[in-house]
Design a protein around this motif. Structure first.
Motif, PDB file in Angstrom:
ATOM      1  N   VAL A 247       0.841  -1.200   0.000  1.00  0.00           N
ATOM      2  CA  VAL A 247       0.000   0.000   0.000  1.00  0.00           C
ATOM      3  C   VAL A 247       0.876   1.249   0.000  1.00  0.00           C
ATOM      4  O   VAL A 247       0.584   2.230  -0.702  1.00  0.00           O
ATOM      5  CB  VAL A 247      -0.948  -0.003   1.212  1.00  0.00           C
ATOM      6  CG1 VAL A 247      -1.679   1.339   1.328  1.00  0.00           C
ATOM      7  CG2 VAL A 247      -1.951  -1.146   1.101  1.00  0.00           C
ATOM      8  N   ARG A 250       2.082   2.112  -3.377  1.00  0.00           N
ATOM      9  CA  ARG A 250       1.020   2.600  -4.246  1.00  0.00           C
ATOM     10  C   ARG A 250       0.659   4.062  -3.962  1.00  0.00           C
ATOM     11  O   ARG A 250       0.363   4.826  -4.878  1.00  0.00           O
ATOM     12  CB  ARG A 250      -0.216   1.713  -4.085  1.00  0.00           C
ATOM     13  CG  ARG A 250      -1.341   2.052  -5.053  1.00  0.00           C
ATOM     14  CD  ARG A 250      -2.374   0.952  -5.122  1.00  0.00           C
ATOM     15  NE  ARG A 250      -3.093   0.779  -3.866  1.00  0.00           N
ATOM     16  CZ  ARG A 250      -3.137  -0.362  -3.180  1.00  0.00           C
ATOM     17  NH1 ARG A 250      -2.479  -1.421  -3.621  1.00  0.00           N
ATOM     18  NH2 ARG A 250      -3.829  -0.437  -2.057  1.00  0.00           N
ATOM     19  N   VAL A 251       0.687   4.470  -2.686  1.00  0.00           N
ATOM     20  CA  VAL A 251       0.279   5.837  -2.341  1.00  0.00           C
ATOM     21  C   VAL A 251       1.465   6.784  -2.229  1.00  0.00           C
ATOM     22  O   VAL A 251       1.276   7.975  -1.930  1.00  0.00           O
ATOM     23  CB  VAL A 251      -0.551   5.849  -1.036  1.00  0.00           C
ATOM     24  CG1 VAL A 251      -1.775   4.974  -1.171  1.00  0.00           C
ATOM     25  CG2 VAL A 251       0.290   5.432   0.177  1.00  0.00           C
ATOM     26  N   ALA A 253       4.160   6.645  -0.043  1.00  0.00           N
ATOM     27  CA  ALA A 253       4.484   6.944   1.352  1.00  0.00           C
ATOM     28  C   ALA A 253       5.398   5.847   1.890  1.00  0.00           C
ATOM     29  O   ALA A 253       5.684   4.858   1.211  1.00  0.00           O
ATOM     30  CB  ALA A 253       3.210   7.025   2.186  1.00  0.00           C
ATOM     31  N   VAL A 258       2.001   4.900   6.368  1.00  0.00           N
ATOM     32  CA  VAL A 258       0.749   4.186   6.093  1.00  0.00           C
ATOM     33  C   VAL A 258       0.168   3.631   7.397  1.00  0.00           C
ATOM     34  O   VAL A 258      -1.046   3.693   7.626  1.00  0.00           O
ATOM     35  CB  VAL A 258       0.975   3.064   5.059  1.00  0.00           C
ATOM     36  CG1 VAL A 258      -0.209   2.100   5.020  1.00  0.00           C
ATOM     37  CG2 VAL A 258       1.198   3.668   3.685  1.00  0.00           C
ATOM     38  N   VAL A 291      -0.784  11.843   4.256  1.00  0.00           N
ATOM     39  CA  VAL A 291      -1.049  10.617   3.499  1.00  0.00           C
ATOM     40  C   VAL A 291      -2.550  10.368   3.465  1.00  0.00           C
ATOM     41  O   VAL A 291      -3.211  10.382   4.502  1.00  0.00           O
ATOM     42  CB  VAL A 291      -0.321   9.416   4.128  1.00  0.00           C
ATOM     43  CG1 VAL A 291      -0.709   8.113   3.423  1.00  0.00           C
ATOM     44  CG2 VAL A 291       1.187   9.629   4.081  1.00  0.00           C
ATOM     45  N   ARG A 292      -3.071  10.136   2.287  1.00  0.00           N
ATOM     46  CA  ARG A 292      -4.499   9.879   2.127  1.00  0.00           C
ATOM     47  C   ARG A 292      -4.707   8.438   1.676  1.00  0.00           C
ATOM     48  O   ARG A 292      -4.279   8.055   0.593  1.00  0.00           O
ATOM     49  CB  ARG A 292      -5.119  10.842   1.111  1.00  0.00           C
ATOM     50  CG  ARG A 292      -5.074  12.302   1.532  1.00  0.00           C
ATOM     51  CD  ARG A 292      -5.979  12.560   2.741  1.00  0.00           C
ATOM     52  NE  ARG A 292      -5.858  13.941   3.213  1.00  0.00           N
ATOM     53  CZ  ARG A 292      -5.117  14.291   4.254  1.00  0.00           C
ATOM     54  NH1 ARG A 292      -4.413  13.379   4.902  1.00  0.00           N
ATOM     55  NH2 ARG A 292      -5.059  15.555   4.653  1.00  0.00           N
ATOM     56  N   LEU A 293      -5.356   7.662   2.506  1.00  0.00           N
ATOM     57  CA  LEU A 293      -5.686   6.288   2.170  1.00  0.00           C
ATOM     58  C   LEU A 293      -7.121   6.239   1.652  1.00  0.00           C
ATOM     59  O   LEU A 293      -8.049   6.688   2.339  1.00  0.00           O
ATOM     60  CB  LEU A 293      -5.544   5.384   3.402  1.00  0.00           C
ATOM     61  CG  LEU A 293      -4.147   5.295   4.024  1.00  0.00           C
ATOM     62  CD1 LEU A 293      -4.185   4.408   5.262  1.00  0.00           C
ATOM     63  CD2 LEU A 293      -3.121   4.771   3.023  1.00  0.00           C
ATOM     64  N   GLY A 294      -7.283   5.711   0.454  1.00  0.00           N
ATOM     65  CA  GLY A 294      -8.608   5.591  -0.120  1.00  0.00           C
ATOM     66  C   GLY A 294      -9.322   4.352   0.385  1.00  0.00           C
ATOM     67  O   GLY A 294      -8.751   3.513   1.091  1.00  0.00           O
ATOM     68  N   ASP A 297      -7.490   1.133  -0.325  1.00  0.00           N
ATOM     69  CA  ASP A 297      -6.310   0.961   0.536  1.00  0.00           C
ATOM     70  C   ASP A 297      -6.723   0.440   1.911  1.00  0.00           C
ATOM     71  O   ASP A 297      -6.105  -0.487   2.452  1.00  0.00           O
ATOM     72  CB  ASP A 297      -5.568   2.281   0.695  1.00  0.00           C
ATOM     73  CG  ASP A 297      -5.144   2.889  -0.631  1.00  0.00           C
ATOM     74  OD1 ASP A 297      -4.680   2.124  -1.491  1.00  0.00           O
ATOM     75  OD2 ASP A 297      -5.295   4.116  -0.800  1.00  0.00           O
TER      76      ASP A 297
END
Length: 329
Positions: A247, A250-251, A253, A258, A291-294, A297
């Motif tokens: 993850v 992918r983002v 970070a 994360v 950090v933005r987790l969708g 994620d």
């Protein structure tokens, strides 16, 4: 930095700083007071408000170090400390919730921190030998006397939370919460959200394991008593580390970021307090706020395997933060 209020007059940033490791813990031989003080100063510059310590950390030396670090900067910090655990002559810990101990412990913390008032005073463990109403009443008296601004509790059950909250408003609870320790999402976290109580989450990076850089623990490392840090458990939990790393890639970070972002995503009253004693890690941890987790994620992280070695609640309550047994007086 967004704020999380814990009472009418006290606010926390969305992430704080756990100070325990500055005077011991994972690698006590590498203690560096000078760098730790620099970390506290830099945290203030980055907008961190909450600094968490306890009289048992050291014991006592952690409060003294934080007090030195905040000298001349007191008005920029929310100081949280704890009472209710006492060291024995052999290094073992026991619980003490007697009102006379609570009062003496508060006076000692005020002196070591060099302050007139403690912003958040927390009961470290419930003492089964003392009615909780008596312990909490003594802590409420400290608020009435102006020595404490708000009260918190650690490792209490939901019925205990409801009891103390009915006697005097509970501002915050503190427990371990991470992808490696997600248990409290089932009951304590929903209770906090429903009652407007802040959830202060220690060890959000899984005591460093979720960074991917922990393959074992050495002599003197307090994680050695944690069942998640046996050789078998460390190996069995590697898929969790790999999932966090996937993850993170992918983002854009780091795995630590994360891990912290996952904790932040558990609710707007959840405040992670990752501990560190290095400037590099501090800046990395604070950057987790960006950090933005969708939804995808979060679903992927929630679907990771159940951690091997995680402690059941009854054992967790009767141990310290590293799985070492806490006895009775």
């Amino acid at each position: 930095m967004r704020k999380t209020p814990i009472d009418a007059n006290l606010e926390l940033g969305r992430t704080g700083l756990g100070c325990m490791s500055m005077t011991g813990g994972y690698a006590p031989a590498t203690r560096d007071d000078r760098e730790s003080i620099q970390v506290v100063h830099r945290a203030l510059d980055l907008g961190v408000a909450l600094f968490d310590t306890a009289d048992i950390y050291g014991p006592f030396s952690n409060e003294q170090l934080l007090g030195r670090a905040l000298r001349g900067r007191r008005d920029r910090a929310v100081i949280a400390t704890k009472c209710g655990l006492v060291p024995g002559p052999d290094g073992a810990l026991s619980r003490d919730g007697r009102p006379e101990h609570i009062r003496a412990a508060c006076e000692g913390s005020l002196r070591r921190l060099g302050v007139d008032v403690i912003d958040l005073y927390q009961l470290h463990r419930v003492d089964p030998a003392v009615p909780l109403e008596e312990t909490w009443g003594a802590m409420a008296d400290l608020v009435a006397e102006g020595k404490v601004r708000a009260l918190g509790i650690s490792h209490a059950t939901v019925p205990e939370l409801a009891l103390v909250h009915s006697l005097f408003p509970l501002a915050a609870v503190q427990y371990e919460l991470s992808i490696l320790a997600p248990q409290l999402r089932a009951d304590v976290l929903p209770w906090c959200q429903a009652n407007g109580v802040a959830f202060v989450a220690f060890a959000p990076i899984g005591r460093g394991y979720l960074t991917g850089g922990v393959d074992g623990v050495g002599v003197g490392d307090s994680r050695s008593s944690d069942p998640r840090f046996t050789a078998d458990a460390l190996a069995a939990n590697r898929p969790i580390v790999e999932g966090v790393r996937s993850v993170a890639e992918r983002v854009g970070a780091t795995p630590a970021q994360v891990a912290i972002a996952w904790v932040l995503a558990q609710g707007d009253r959840v405040v992670p307090i990752p501990g560190t004693r290095t400037l590099r890690r501090l800046e990395e941890n604070v950057a987790a706020l960006d950090v933005r987790l969708g939804p995808e994620d979060l679903r992927e992280l929630d679907a990771l395997p159940v951690p091997t070695g995680r402690m059941q609640w009854d054992r967790w309550r009767s141990t310290d933060n590293f799985g070492r047994r806490v006895g009775a007086r």
